[in-house]
Scaffold this active site. Sequence first.
Site, PDB file in Angstrom:
ATOM      1  N   SER A   1       0.483  -1.451  -0.155  1.00 43.44           N
ATOM      2  CA  SER A   1       0.324   0.329  -0.288  1.00 43.44           C
ATOM      3  C   SER A   1       0.665   1.030   0.256  1.00 43.44           C
ATOM      4  O   SER A   1       1.607   1.144  -1.276  1.00 43.44           O
ATOM      5  CB  SER A   1      -1.140  -0.008   0.948  1.00 43.44           C
ATOM      6  OG  SER A   1      -1.743   0.809   1.252  1.00 43.44           O
TER       7      SER A   1
ATOM      8  N   ARG B   1      -3.170   4.201  20.426  1.00 44.32           N
ATOM      9  CA  ARG B   1      -3.106   3.091  20.046  1.00 44.32           C
ATOM     10  C   ARG B   1      -1.871   2.234  19.195  1.00 44.32           C
ATOM     11  O   ARG B   1      -1.307   2.891  18.714  1.00 44.32           O
ATOM     12  CB  ARG B   1      -4.623   2.693  19.146  1.00 44.32           C
ATOM     13  CG  ARG B   1      -4.356   2.782  17.965  1.00 44.32           C
ATOM     14  CD  ARG B   1      -5.649   2.800  17.539  1.00 44.32           C
ATOM     15  NE  ARG B   1      -5.398   1.765  16.436  1.00 44.32           N
ATOM     16  CZ  ARG B   1      -4.850   1.749  15.026  1.00 44.32           C
ATOM     17  NH1 ARG B   1      -3.558   2.740  14.758  1.00 44.32           N
ATOM     18  NH2 ARG B   1      -4.360  -0.035  14.566  1.00 44.32           N
TER      19      ARG B   1
ATOM     20  N   GLY C   1      -1.499  -1.368  14.047  1.00 44.79           N
ATOM     21  CA  GLY C   1      -1.018  -2.749  13.421  1.00 44.79           C
ATOM     22  C   GLY C   1      -0.202  -3.474  12.517  1.00 44.79           C
ATOM     23  O   GLY C   1       0.198  -4.485  11.908  1.00 44.79           O
TER      24      GLY C   1
ATOM     25  N   ARG D   1       0.844   4.821  17.935  1.00 51.00           N
ATOM     26  CA  ARG D   1       0.024   6.310  17.162  1.00 51.00           C
ATOM     27  C   ARG D   1      -0.866   7.258  18.449  1.00 51.00           C
ATOM     28  O   ARG D   1      -1.165   6.845  19.430  1.00 51.00           O
ATOM     29  CB  ARG D   1      -0.996   6.191  15.745  1.00 51.00           C
ATOM     30  CG  ARG D   1      -0.105   5.393  15.111  1.00 51.00           C
ATOM     31  CD  ARG D   1      -1.313   4.773  13.818  1.00 51.00           C
ATOM     32  NE  ARG D   1      -1.119   4.196  12.856  1.00 51.00           N
ATOM     33  CZ  ARG D   1       0.106   4.318  12.180  1.00 51.00           C
ATOM     34  NH1 ARG D   1       1.008   5.848  12.195  1.00 51.00           N
ATOM     35  NH2 ARG D   1       0.518   3.548  11.281  1.00 51.00           N
TER      36      ARG D   1
END
Length: 548
Positions: free
Chosen positions: A66, A503, A506, A512
Site C-alpha cells: 500500500s 493505540r 497494526g 500512534r
Amino acid sequence: MDYSEIDHISRTCFPNNNLKNIQYGTAGFRMRAELLNHVVYRMGILSVLRSKFLNGAGIGLMITASHNEEPDNGIKIVDPAGEMLESDWEEIATMLVKVQDTELIETIKSIIKDKNIDENSSASVIIGRDSRESSLALSKAAIKPIEILKATVKDFGIITTPQLHYLVVCINSNGVYGVPTIDGYFDKLSNAFIKSQTIENKINNKKYSYTNQLYVDAANGVGAFAAKEFKKQLNNIITINIFNDGAGKLNYKCGADYVKIHQAPPLNNPSKLNIKCASIDGDADRLVYYYVDENNKFNLLDGDKIAILIVSYLKELIEASGLSINLGLVQTAYANGASTNYVTEILNVPVAFTETGVKHLHHRAQQFDIGVYFEANGHGTVIFRDEIIKMIRNSTLNKEISNQQRESVLKLSNLIDIINQTVGDALSDMLLVETILYARDWDIVMWKECYLDFPNRQLKVKVKDRNIIKTTDAERKCISPIGLQEKIDEIVSHYPKGRSFVRASGTEDIVRVYAECQDPMDVEKLAAQVSLAVYQFAGGVGEIPIAI
Ligand code: NG1
Ligand code: ZN
C-alpha cells in the site's frame, strides 16, 4: 495433496527466516520485501486450505504494501465475499508463518484436521500484485505451492487492491456482481459514471460551480494505470490530469497517506491555486481531496469529508424516494470530532464507531440497509443490503410513484453501480465524489466549508513492546498500562474541545497518538504532551516524541 514437493521447495527455496514479532496485522503481513519469501509461499498454501475449507470458493491474494515505501512489500488474503480474512484464520496465518521448516507439513496436516477440511475439495486462488519491483518474484513464490497443490490459479498481474476484491466477488458470484475481468471493472464503473451525467440534473446554484477538471496524484503506484484507463474512457466528461504517474519513486512525498499525515501537498503538485486535486495511495484503495487557496493555505478534504458528502447526498435521495431505508455511517476514533457532530446533529444520521481496520468498519456497516464507512485516511466505501438493491431497482420500474420519486430511485440505482462495494476503492470513490459535486454544482471550496475540521495532529511513539498498549471502547480508552488513560484525561482537560487517544499500530512497530482541540495553536502541544505520557508509561525508546 503432494506434501513432499511442498516440503522440498519450502526447505530449499523458501526457508523460514525466524522473524520475531511477525503477525498477520490490520493489512496482512507487511515488512521489508526480502524478508517475505517464506511468508508468501506459506500464504499460498494457506489460501488453498482456506478455499478447500470453503468448498472451493475463490480466495484472493494481494501482494502489496500500500502506502509503505518501495523497499517494503506485503501480502493479504481476501475472503470470497471480498472481505478481509476471518479473524481466527488470521491467527492460523501467523502460526503458519512462524513454524520451523521441519514442522511445516505437520502444521498443514493439523490445520486440515482441526478445520475438518476435505483435502479432495477443489480450490481456487485469485492473485494480483502492485507495481513494486519486488512484487513479481513474491507473487511467483505465492503461486508455486498453489500449483503444486493442483489448485486453480487466476493471476491478474499488476492490479489495484480494490480491483482484486472486485474480481474475487465477481468470480464467486458467477458474474452477478460484475464481469470478472479487468475490462469488466472499468466498463462497469465508467458506464455508470457516464450515465450519471444524464440522470443527475445539475442544479445551478449561481454562487459556486462544478468544474470537470481534476488533478490526480497517483503516488507513482499501480493506481496510475487505473487512473489512465479512466482518463481514456471518460475523456469527454471529465479531464483527469495525472501526476506522480509512475515515473517517480513510489509513495515518496506523495500519495494519500503522505498528504493526510503531513497535511501538505505532494511533490509535483500543480502550482495553480484553488484547483481541485485528489491523492490516491500506492495500491489505490485510499483517496483524499485537497486544494491550495489564494492565501497559499493547504486545505484537506479527507475520508471524513468524503463520507459526509456521500451520506448527505444519499440521505437527500432516500428522503425524496419515499423508500424506507435505514442509512448509517461508520467511523473510527480517528474521525475528526467535527465530522461526527455534523452527521449526528445536522444530518441526523446515526454514527457507529469501530476499531481501526476496514474489516471492522465493513462488518459494522453491514448492519445498516445502506452503510457508509470511511477511515479518516480516505479508505472507505458504501455497502447496500441485497434486499435494498432489489427494492431500489424494482422502484425504478414502478409506474405508481411520482416523477420526483422515480428520479431519486434512478439516481440511487445508478450510484450503486458507480460504487465498488467490495472494498474502499480510490478511483470508484473519486467517480462517486465527482458525481455528487456535479449534481450539486459544487466546487471544492463549497464542499470543504460544509463544516470546519477541528485542528488535529498525529504522532508516533516508539516503545519497547507496543503490545503493552491495550484499549477498549473502539480504541478510545486505554486500559493498559495502568495510569496512562488517567494521565491523558488530565492533559486533555486543559484544552477546550480537546480529545486524544493512543493505540498500537497494526502495521508498524509504533504507538500512534491522535490529538484534536479547538485552538490550532494548541494542538501540537497537546499531541506532544500525550506522546510524552506514552513514552513515560509504556516504556518509550529513542527520541521523545517523533513528530511525523
Ligand atoms: P495502523 O498501522 O494499524 O494504524 C493503518 C491505518 C489503518 C489502515 C491500515 C491498513 C491509520 C491511523 N491507520 O493501520 O486505518 O488503513 O493502516 O493500511 O490511518
Ligand atoms: Zn492502500
